[in-house]
Design a protein around this motif. Structure first.
Motif, mmCIF file in Angstrom:
data_model
loop_
_atom_site.group_PDB
_atom_site.id
_atom_site.type_symbol
_atom_site.label_atom_id
_atom_site.label_comp_id
_atom_site.label_asym_id
_atom_site.label_seq_id
_atom_site.Cartn_x
_atom_site.Cartn_y
_atom_site.Cartn_z
ATOM 1 N N ASN A 1 52.609 49.901 46.287
ATOM 2 C CA ASN A 1 51.284 50.100 46.859
ATOM 3 C C ASN A 1 51.293 49.862 48.366
ATOM 4 O OD1 ASN A 1 49.806 50.427 44.216
ATOM 5 N ND2 ASN A 1 50.659 48.385 43.911
ATOM 6 N N TYR B 1 44.679 52.571 44.950
ATOM 7 C CA TYR B 1 45.265 51.694 43.936
ATOM 8 C C TYR B 1 44.635 51.951 42.568
ATOM 9 C CZ TYR B 1 46.293 47.677 41.061
ATOM 10 O OH TYR B 1 46.687 46.887 40.006
ATOM 11 N N ARG C 1 46.733 52.975 39.251
ATOM 12 C CA ARG C 1 46.724 52.098 38.084
ATOM 13 C C ARG C 1 46.167 52.824 36.849
ATOM 14 N NH1 ARG C 1 49.030 47.000 36.589
ATOM 15 N NH2 ARG C 1 48.494 47.080 34.389
ATOM 16 N N GLU D 1 54.255 45.561 39.842
ATOM 17 C CA GLU D 1 53.592 46.013 41.064
ATOM 18 C C GLU D 1 54.115 45.280 42.296
ATOM 19 O OE1 GLU D 1 49.193 47.148 39.246
ATOM 20 O OE2 GLU D 1 49.452 45.262 40.321
#
Length: 231
Positions: A7, A16, A20, A34
């Motif tokens: 990210n 994000y 996700r 992550e």
């Protein structure tokens, strides 16, 4: 399936959320790991070229190795970056710079030629295409054969500000992408990747690489002979 999310921001904004959503919609007992930039790698490449001779000589080796090891072990990479000034975020670009020795022009990793990747970018106004292209170039030169891009101009500064109709479309689009990622077959290495690999092979074979260390690496992997990283 092992999924690694990279990210390009610390906060969990629109980009994000979409990344996700894709990860969570993939069927199976998946392991999702992550990393956030700059939180997990707060450095810029100094251009010292120490990694060309010895990757452990990079002053940030221990920090970036944690991330790079996770990437090598992953089946799927999901890279998210907001569009900043029409390009990739600076923290994610820093990570790309610090991992350039993984490119086909240097010491590519065999595992990269069997991965899938999804690139996600959002923008508040203009198109996110340039930001995604920055990431796509890096993944391609690392050898990743299957890259899916998803960009959307959300016309909002955060996830809560996105219109309901646009969120509905995003939901449908992320479901479609997740279904595509459910394919467990080994991705096909295309002609463009093979062409670049063969060009880099020729360069290393003739001793035109950045260092003799690189040629030794290619020899050890058998790539200067008949072996190929995608086989």
């Amino acid at each position: 399936m092992k999924i690694v999310m990279l990210n390009g921001q610390n906060h969990k904004g629109s980009t994000y959320h979409i990344g996700r959503m894709i990860a969570d919609k993939i069927v199976g007992d998946n392991e999702i790991r992550e990393f956030f930039f700059p939180r997990d790698l707060y450095h810029f490449c100094m251009g010292c070229y120490q990694c060309i001779e010895n990757e452990k000589a990079c002053p940030y080796y221990e920090e970036k190795k944690v991330i790079l090891d996770a990437i090598e072990e992953a089946d799927l990479l999901i890279v998210t970056t907001p569009t900043y000034c029409m390009h990739v975020s600076a923290p994610l670009k820093s990570f790309i710079d610090l991992s350039f020795d993984y490119w086909m022009s240097h010491r590519p990793r065999k595992s990269m030629f069997t991965k899938r990747a999804v690139i996600v970018s959002t923008s508040a106004g203009s198109s996110p295409k340039s930001a995604m292209k920055d990431v796509e170039d890096a993944l391609f030169y690392m050898g990743v054969p299957s890259i899916t891009k998803y960009g959307v101009a959300v016309q909002a500064m955060n996830w809560d500000g996105i219109k309901a109709s646009k969120k509905e479309k995003i939901d449908k689009d992320t479901t479609r992408i997740a279904q595509k990622m459910n394919n467990v077959e080994k991705p096909h290495v295309g002609i463009k990747t093979r062409f670049v690999f063969y060009m880099m092979r020729m360069m290393q074979k003739n001793g035109w690489g950045s260092s003799p260390v690189e040629k030794v690496y290619w020899e050890q992997n058998g790539w200067l002979r008949s072996k190929r990283p995608w086989k």
